[in-house]
Write an enzyme that holds these catalytic residues in place. Sequence first.
Site, PDB file in Angstrom:
ATOM      1  N   HIS A   1       0.824  -1.224   0.000  1.00 47.38           N
ATOM      2  CA  HIS A   1       0.000   0.000   0.000  1.00 47.38           C
ATOM      3  C   HIS A   1       0.851   1.265   0.000  1.00 47.38           C
ATOM      4  O   HIS A   1       1.881   1.353   0.657  1.00 47.38           O
ATOM      5  CB  HIS A   1      -1.028   0.009   1.129  1.00 47.38           C
TER       6      HIS A   1
ATOM      7  N   ASP B   1       5.878   1.170   7.286  1.00 47.21           N
ATOM      8  CA  ASP B   1       4.484   0.886   6.923  1.00 47.21           C
ATOM      9  C   ASP B   1       3.959   2.038   6.065  1.00 47.21           C
ATOM     10  O   ASP B   1       3.372   2.960   6.576  1.00 47.21           O
ATOM     11  CB  ASP B   1       3.655   0.710   8.188  1.00 47.21           C
TER      12      ASP B   1
ATOM     13  N   GLU C   1      -5.101   1.344   2.163  1.00 42.49           N
ATOM     14  CA  GLU C   1      -5.145   0.115   2.964  1.00 42.49           C
ATOM     15  C   GLU C   1      -5.543   0.468   4.391  1.00 42.49           C
ATOM     16  O   GLU C   1      -6.317  -0.228   5.027  1.00 42.49           O
ATOM     17  CB  GLU C   1      -3.764  -0.559   2.951  1.00 42.49           C
ATOM     18  N   GLU C   2      -5.001   1.584   4.872  1.00 39.13           N
ATOM     19  CA  GLU C   2      -5.136   1.896   6.302  1.00 39.13           C
ATOM     20  C   GLU C   2      -6.540   2.315   6.713  1.00 39.13           C
ATOM     21  O   GLU C   2      -6.921   2.164   7.859  1.00 39.13           O
ATOM     22  CB  GLU C   2      -4.166   3.029   6.671  1.00 39.13           C
TER      23      GLU C   2
ATOM     24  N   ASP D   1       3.938  -5.948   3.182  1.00 40.41           N
ATOM     25  CA  ASP D   1       3.391  -4.984   4.149  1.00 40.41           C
ATOM     26  C   ASP D   1       3.727  -5.432   5.566  1.00 40.41           C
ATOM     27  O   ASP D   1       2.891  -5.422   6.454  1.00 40.41           O
ATOM     28  CB  ASP D   1       1.864  -4.858   3.962  1.00 40.41           C
TER      29      ASP D   1
ATOM     30  N   HIS E   1       2.467   2.737  12.872  1.00 41.89           N
ATOM     31  CA  HIS E   1       1.369   3.681  13.122  1.00 41.89           C
ATOM     32  C   HIS E   1       1.706   4.768  14.149  1.00 41.89           C
ATOM     33  O   HIS E   1       0.813   5.372  14.735  1.00 41.89           O
ATOM     34  CB  HIS E   1       0.093   2.954  13.590  1.00 41.89           C
TER      35      HIS E   1
HETATM   36 ZN   LIG Z   1       0.691  -1.456   6.315  1.00 43.34          ZN
END
Ligand SMILES: [Zn+2]
Length: 462
Positions: free
Chosen positions: A279, A291, A325-326, A351, A422
């Site tokens: 992503h 990420d 994606e998130e 990922d 994140h």
């Molecule tokens: Zn990810």
Amino acid sequence: MKPLLVLLLAAAPLLASPPDQDPRGDTTTTALLARALESKGAWQVAQHLTDRIGPRLSGSANAERAVEWTAGTFRSWGIDVRLQPVVVPRWVRGAERASLVAPAEQQLSVTALGGSIATPPEGLTAPVIEVRSWDELRALGEAVRGKIVFYNRRMDPELVAAGRAFAAYSHAVEFRGTGAIEAAKLGAIATVIRSVASHSLRTPHTGAMRYDEAVPKIPAGALATEDADLIERLLAGGSEVTMHLLLTPERLPDVESANVIAEIRGREAPEEIVVIGGHLDSWDLGTGAIDNAAGVAMTMETMRLLHAMKLTPRRTVRAVLFMNEEFGLSGARRYADEHPAGTHFAAVESDAGAGEPRGFVTTLEGAALERFGARLDLLEPIGANGLASSPGTGADTSVLTRAGVVGFGVAPDNTHYFAYHHSPADTLDKIDPRHLQQNAAAMAVLTWILANEAGPLRESEP
Ligand SMILES: [Zn+2]
């Protein structure tokens, strides 16, 4: 069909030709690996995405810059590329502050979960009530009314140490998505979760949450694990804990964004697709390095190498840089709507960061797993020859793998992945350039093998 005939038919392709099915033989794969390990291509992509573009939250201007830059880069390499429109949410983070009011004033480290509504402009203040399971929440019933529900579940450190950080994450993340809905049903006025993190330097970790239109919406945040520990200790000691929470995010109308789709057409079976990807969007707190600039970099580097070495595979190799994606997987769903599972030979996703290479996870099982695992032997010198069975190999390709497409996921060492994931600390310095390139090399080799493989991957053993 008679068993003997099945056996002969199944064995025939294996007897007729070498397993690689590449007319130039295994030396091509070896050359690809050698060239990939000398390259700095993956690092250059990861650096551009994180340093020069930055956070790439779905719907943001940066996400659009990432779409334009990656598409333009494929084009500059001479690789066919197109954009597939995807509708994405637009949510903008505002101010975020939390503090304890009782037993004594002190600041906490908090962030809004993605999708959360705002608190009143002056914030809200309420007693905190701790919950560790859905059963516990329901048992509390009316006691929750008017309070801030604190969902307190740790990532299991033993699972993380055993290399099973994703299992620890899945268990700990349970309250993030729907915790606000369940708490609001009982009259809670806000929720905070313990950040889903394996390690912390007081960084809060965000992630997506959602609402149910039939239930009142309440704000939802995540506390740094140190602050979750603090509240846990105070409550365990019998203190009344009161928190002040201020979050001012805004939900704006959805916007149109895009998946970036690049393709190298197959020479013998162009209608059979090996899709690879990761992503392109990220959370907004850090710069989305592990990420998932890492996964985008591995995917783009795979395509660049195949094209630069003039390697035309039997099947078509299609790279998809998935948008969103998130924040709800709308890019993955859009892709699967337009490209039915049946047209895919395999799906490879990256990922899971760019830690020290270990190999891959796959949806293959049993004899098929063993047989294909042996095909990865040449990745042993970089430690990327592992192949472990897993029901899930990545979120963006999950729509395809659930429909029966064989899935693969790049699966490096994940010991430190959830320390940064994140959080504001997900920045380029968390990637080791050598590990990134080794994982990219492994992805390129896997892609090349899949795109030239003789028979179906799940063909039953004679
Ligand atoms: Zn990810």
